[in-house]
Design a protein around this motif. Sequence first.
Motif, PDB file in Angstrom:
ATOM      1  N   LEU A 137       0.988  -1.164   0.114  1.00  0.00           N
ATOM      2  CA  LEU A 137       0.015  -0.019  -0.095  1.00  0.00           C
ATOM      3  C   LEU A 137       1.017   1.166   0.194  1.00  0.00           C
ATOM      4  O   LEU A 137       2.119   1.191   0.700  1.00  0.00           O
ATOM      5  N   ILE A 159       1.794   3.793   1.632  1.00  0.00           N
ATOM      6  CA  ILE A 159       1.751   4.421   3.112  1.00  0.00           C
ATOM      7  C   ILE A 159       2.627   5.835   3.109  1.00  0.00           C
ATOM      8  O   ILE A 159       3.582   5.895   2.604  1.00  0.00           O
ATOM      9  N   VAL A 188      -2.662   6.006   5.245  1.00  0.00           N
ATOM     10  CA  VAL A 188      -2.827   5.319   4.011  1.00  0.00           C
ATOM     11  C   VAL A 188      -4.395   5.366   3.635  1.00  0.00           C
ATOM     12  O   VAL A 188      -5.241   5.683   4.510  1.00  0.00           O
ATOM     13  N   GLN A 240      -7.615   4.134   0.845  1.00  0.00           N
ATOM     14  CA  GLN A 240      -7.901   3.312   0.073  1.00  0.00           C
ATOM     15  C   GLN A 240      -9.226   3.378  -0.453  1.00  0.00           C
ATOM     16  O   GLN A 240     -10.138   3.436   0.695  1.00  0.00           O
ATOM     17  N   SER A 279      -9.756   5.769   5.061  1.00  0.00           N
ATOM     18  CA  SER A 279      -8.213   5.951   5.489  1.00  0.00           C
ATOM     19  C   SER A 279      -7.988   5.115   6.789  1.00  0.00           C
ATOM     20  O   SER A 279      -8.841   4.640   7.675  1.00  0.00           O
ATOM     21  N   VAL A 287      -8.418   2.219  11.989  1.00  0.00           N
ATOM     22  CA  VAL A 287      -8.534   1.788  10.282  1.00  0.00           C
ATOM     23  C   VAL A 287     -10.069   2.040  10.561  1.00  0.00           C
ATOM     24  O   VAL A 287     -10.728   1.408  11.147  1.00  0.00           O
ATOM     25  N   LEU A 303     -12.249  -0.693   5.811  1.00  0.00           N
ATOM     26  CA  LEU A 303     -10.872  -1.077   5.303  1.00  0.00           C
ATOM     27  C   LEU A 303     -10.322  -2.417   6.563  1.00  0.00           C
ATOM     28  O   LEU A 303      -9.277  -2.984   6.181  1.00  0.00           O
ATOM     29  N   GLN A 334      -8.308  -6.187   6.258  1.00  0.00           N
ATOM     30  CA  GLN A 334      -7.558  -6.513   4.985  1.00  0.00           C
ATOM     31  C   GLN A 334      -5.844  -6.656   5.311  1.00  0.00           C
ATOM     32  O   GLN A 334      -5.352  -6.294   4.347  1.00  0.00           O
ATOM     33  N   ILE A 342      -4.551  -3.904   6.879  1.00  0.00           N
ATOM     34  CA  ILE A 342      -3.922  -2.682   6.641  1.00  0.00           C
ATOM     35  C   ILE A 342      -3.297  -2.271   7.867  1.00  0.00           C
ATOM     36  O   ILE A 342      -2.145  -1.484   7.811  1.00  0.00           O
ATOM     37  N   GLU A 402       0.294  -3.519   7.787  1.00  0.00           N
ATOM     38  CA  GLU A 402       1.047  -2.763   6.733  1.00  0.00           C
ATOM     39  C   GLU A 402       1.310  -1.823   7.370  1.00  0.00           C
ATOM     40  O   GLU A 402       2.667  -0.960   7.116  1.00  0.00           O
TER      41      GLU A 402
END
Length: 94
Positions: A3, A5, A16, A18, A22, A42, A46, A49, A51, A54
């Motif tokens: 991603l 970032i 991040v 997407q 965010s 998060v 999202l 996933q 995230i 990450e």
Amino acid sequence: MSLPIQHHPENQEFTVSQDGHSAELSYSLPTEGVIDFTHTFVEEELRGQGIGDELAKASLAYARENNLKVRTTCSFMAGYVAQHPDYQDLVEGS
């Protein structure tokens, strides 16, 4: 997963975005040579996933690259670091 970032040192956060949603990982620099990861958020759309993972990887890579010891006030980050032995050398007091 890779991603885009973003690190925003002026706001002391990694973010991040997407699909219009965010996530962020906030930190502070309480003393010289120490980064304290204070909060991970998060958006619901999202979640599930990877995230958060990450964000954790990117922020810990930043700590390693900058020779910072890590403090994990954030419970998500404390759990992440505890589950990944390759980051134990970064933990403050180690």
